[in-house]
Design a protein around this motif. Structure first.
Motif, PDB file in Angstrom:
ATOM      1  N   PHE A 129       0.822  -1.205   0.000  1.00  0.00           N
ATOM      2  CA  PHE A 129       0.000   0.000   0.000  1.00  0.00           C
ATOM      3  C   PHE A 129       0.862   1.262   0.000  1.00  0.00           C
ATOM      4  CE2 PHE A 129      -2.508   3.256   2.262  1.00  0.00           C
ATOM      5  CZ  PHE A 129      -3.579   3.342   1.387  1.00  0.00           C
ATOM      6  N   VAL A 130       1.906   1.277   0.814  1.00  0.00           N
ATOM      7  CA  VAL A 130       2.766   2.460   0.901  1.00  0.00           C
ATOM      8  C   VAL A 130       3.467   2.723  -0.422  1.00  0.00           C
ATOM      9  CG1 VAL A 130       4.876   3.349   1.952  1.00  0.00           C
ATOM     10  CG2 VAL A 130       3.088   2.363   3.393  1.00  0.00           C
ATOM     11  N   TRP A 131       3.980   1.681  -1.074  1.00  0.00           N
ATOM     12  CA  TRP A 131       4.675   1.898  -2.339  1.00  0.00           C
ATOM     13  C   TRP A 131       3.705   2.274  -3.461  1.00  0.00           C
ATOM     14  CZ3 TRP A 131       9.501   2.861  -3.604  1.00  0.00           C
ATOM     15  CH2 TRP A 131      10.498   2.551  -2.692  1.00  0.00           C
ATOM     16  N   LYS A 132       2.467   1.824  -3.393  1.00  0.00           N
ATOM     17  CA  LYS A 132       1.471   2.298  -4.354  1.00  0.00           C
ATOM     18  C   LYS A 132       1.233   3.788  -4.172  1.00  0.00           C
ATOM     19  CE  LYS A 132      -2.021   0.217  -5.929  1.00  0.00           C
ATOM     20  NZ  LYS A 132      -3.331  -0.441  -6.139  1.00  0.00           N
ATOM     21  N   LEU A 133       1.213   4.253  -2.922  1.00  0.00           N
ATOM     22  CA  LEU A 133       1.060   5.682  -2.678  1.00  0.00           C
ATOM     23  C   LEU A 133       2.283   6.452  -3.158  1.00  0.00           C
ATOM     24  CD1 LEU A 133      -0.551   5.735   0.889  1.00  0.00           C
ATOM     25  CD2 LEU A 133      -1.678   6.080  -1.307  1.00  0.00           C
ATOM     26  N   ILE A 134       3.467   5.918  -2.902  1.00  0.00           N
ATOM     27  CA  ILE A 134       4.693   6.618  -3.300  1.00  0.00           C
ATOM     28  C   ILE A 134       4.785   6.748  -4.817  1.00  0.00           C
ATOM     29  CG2 ILE A 134       7.224   6.427  -3.357  1.00  0.00           C
ATOM     30  CD1 ILE A 134       7.072   5.139  -0.586  1.00  0.00           C
ATOM     31  N   LEU A 135       4.423   5.698  -5.541  1.00  0.00           N
ATOM     32  CA  LEU A 135       4.586   5.677  -6.998  1.00  0.00           C
ATOM     33  C   LEU A 135       3.354   6.156  -7.755  1.00  0.00           C
ATOM     34  CD1 LEU A 135       6.427   2.232  -7.330  1.00  0.00           C
ATOM     35  CD2 LEU A 135       7.434   4.511  -7.285  1.00  0.00           C
ATOM     36  N   SER A 136       2.329   6.573  -7.046  1.00  0.00           N
ATOM     37  CA  SER A 136       1.122   7.041  -7.723  1.00  0.00           C
ATOM     38  C   SER A 136       1.407   8.306  -8.525  1.00  0.00           C
ATOM     39  CB  SER A 136       0.015   7.312  -6.705  1.00  0.00           C
ATOM     40  OG  SER A 136      -1.092   7.940  -7.329  1.00  0.00           O
ATOM     41  N   PRO A 137       0.993   8.369  -9.796  1.00  0.00           N
ATOM     42  CA  PRO A 137       1.211   9.587 -10.583  1.00  0.00           C
ATOM     43  C   PRO A 137       0.311  10.749 -10.162  1.00  0.00           C
ATOM     44  CG  PRO A 137      -0.031   7.986 -11.856  1.00  0.00           C
ATOM     45  CD  PRO A 137       0.369   7.295 -10.580  1.00  0.00           C
ATOM     46  N   LEU A 138      -0.722  10.485  -9.360  1.00  0.00           N
ATOM     47  CA  LEU A 138      -1.659  11.533  -8.958  1.00  0.00           C
ATOM     48  C   LEU A 138      -1.265  12.172  -7.637  1.00  0.00           C
ATOM     49  CD1 LEU A 138      -5.048   9.826  -9.931  1.00  0.00           C
ATOM     50  CD2 LEU A 138      -3.705  11.494 -11.241  1.00  0.00           C
ATOM     51  N   TRP A 139      -1.045  11.343  -6.589  1.00  0.00           N
ATOM     52  CA  TRP A 139      -0.733  11.900  -5.273  1.00  0.00           C
ATOM     53  C   TRP A 139       0.550  11.327  -4.672  1.00  0.00           C
ATOM     54  CZ3 TRP A 139      -5.382   9.160  -6.123  1.00  0.00           C
ATOM     55  CH2 TRP A 139      -5.336   7.817  -5.777  1.00  0.00           C
ATOM     56  N   GLY A 140       1.320  10.621  -5.450  1.00  0.00           N
ATOM     57  CA  GLY A 140       2.556  10.046  -4.939  1.00  0.00           C
ATOM     58  C   GLY A 140       3.651  11.079  -4.785  1.00  0.00           C
ATOM     59  N   VAL A 141       4.633  10.745  -3.940  1.00  0.00           N
ATOM     60  CA  VAL A 141       5.753  11.653  -3.702  1.00  0.00           C
ATOM     61  C   VAL A 141       6.893  11.437  -4.686  1.00  0.00           C
ATOM     62  CG1 VAL A 141       5.195  11.832  -1.257  1.00  0.00           C
ATOM     63  CG2 VAL A 141       6.804  10.076  -2.023  1.00  0.00           C
ATOM     64  N   ALA A 142       6.879  10.316  -5.413  1.00  0.00           N
ATOM     65  CA  ALA A 142       7.970  10.037  -6.342  1.00  0.00           C
ATOM     66  C   ALA A 142       8.112  11.101  -7.421  1.00  0.00           C
ATOM     67  CB  ALA A 142       7.784   8.651  -6.976  1.00  0.00           C
ATOM     68  N   PRO A 143       7.021  11.565  -8.073  1.00  0.00           N
ATOM     69  CA  PRO A 143       7.190  12.632  -9.083  1.00  0.00           C
ATOM     70  C   PRO A 143       7.799  13.899  -8.501  1.00  0.00           C
ATOM     71  CG  PRO A 143       5.027  11.612  -9.264  1.00  0.00           C
ATOM     72  CD  PRO A 143       5.627  11.114  -7.997  1.00  0.00           C
ATOM     73  N   ASN A 144       7.382  14.284  -7.289  1.00  0.00           N
ATOM     74  CA  ASN A 144       7.917  15.498  -6.680  1.00  0.00           C
ATOM     75  C   ASN A 144       9.388  15.342  -6.314  1.00  0.00           C
ATOM     76  OD1 ASN A 144       5.372  16.725  -6.854  1.00  0.00           O
ATOM     77  ND2 ASN A 144       4.747  15.884  -4.863  1.00  0.00           N
TER      78      ASN A 144
END
Length: 310
Positions: A129-144
């Motif tokens: 669940f956490v990695w889905k949140l991190i890699l999400s293109p909508l609300w994930g922190v990975a793009p930022n």
């Protein structure tokens, strides 16, 4: 002539079977009996509401029917790729980390070992669940985070593309479990006798040269054990894929492995009804694959690695 006294008989050690009995009973009840029950169930089929013995007909269906065989080979290849990622990425990183952390000159080594090992005790559900949140293109922190270093153009929805999803999940699993080979290799490095290290230093073999020429050959049996544990664990994998991608192992079954294929077949999912007979057939094939891999290791690899033990 006096006859020599007969050697005293050693008393039977009753405490050994008594102490082993609870563990053997529990293991047999939750592992051995279900295993044989699954193997037996794979030889039957529901014919007009009656459980009928059909022999190897279910295996013929699994490999001969186009729909079943396509799903099975896709899951088997995905499982193999999942295993390759761990062998190529996880285990070498674990060996390298163990070599670094075993250096007596490294400060805060205990803190680093603990920090690296902590992810292994986390729940699969939390990790997925956490990695889905991190890699999400909508609300994930990975793009930022990538944007902060000017690499946002490299971001892509890795879990949403067929060509990247399985590799991404494999790397997530590597992140979670790299602490296990690290700790096992670390223990193996500490078990090397000091006399061997001192002799190498007297010969001028130090640093990484000492690791490659002296330490690495001595820990090869431990690396072999880690490899077979990785094989067994990866071909029994299920939790991370299910928690991150669901039972359908999307997108378009690109992350489907034998565990998720077995789950959908045995228990059913959404509009698909469960088939315990074909599910048992898939489980039996998983058992055969894992047994074959373990036998290859025991008879072809371990016998060659014994010469490196001290």
């Amino acid at each position: 002539m006096t006859q020599a006294p007969a050697p005293a008989r050693r008393p039977f050690r009753w405490h050994i079977p008594v102490l082993l009995a609870p563990a053997v009973l529990v293991y047999s009840a939750i592992m051995i009996l279900p295993l044989f029950g699954t193997l037996q169930l794979s030889l039957f089929r529901n014919v007009e509401g009656v459980r009928t013995f059909v022999g190897l007909a279910n295996f013929q269906t699994l490999f001969g029917d186009a729909r079943w065989s396509a799903s099975f080979w896709n899951a088997l290849w995905n499982n193999t790729w999942f295993f390759i990622i761990h062998m190529v990425v996880q285990n070498p990183i674990g060996v390298a980390l163990a070599a670094l952390l075993s250096s007596p000159r490294l400060r805060f080594a205990a803190f680093y070992r603990t920090a690296i090992f902590i992810p292994t005790i986390l729940s699969f559900v939390i990790v997925g669940f956490v990695w889905k949140l991190i890699l999400s293109p909508l609300w994930g922190v990975a793009p930022n985070l990538l944007d902060l270093v000017g690499l946002k153009s490299l971001f892509t929805p890795w879990l949403g593309k067929e060509e990247y999803a399985l590799t991404t999940l494999g790397l997530i699993s590597v992140w979670q479990f790299v602490g296990i080979p690290m700790m096992l290799i670390y223990a193996a490095l500490l078990s090397i006798p000091d006399e061997v290290i001192e002799a190498a230093e007297l010969d001028g073999v130090t640093g990484w040269s000492q690791f490659w020429k002296i330490k690495l050959p001595l820990i090869l049996p431990s690396i072999g054990i880690i490899s077979i544990l990785t094989f067994v664990g990866n071909f029994n994998a299920f939790d991370l894929i299910y928690s991150a991608q669901g039972a359908l192992a999307g997108p378009n079954y690109s992350t489907d492995i034998l565990g998720t294929f077995l789950y959908r077949t045995f228990f059913g999912f959404q509009l698909q009804s469960g088939d315990p007979y074909m599910g048992s057939t898939i489980a039996s094939m998983m058992f055969v694959i894992i047994l074959a891999g373990v036998c290859v290791y025991l008879f072809a690899v371990q016998t060659r690695l014994r010469r490196y033990q001290f």
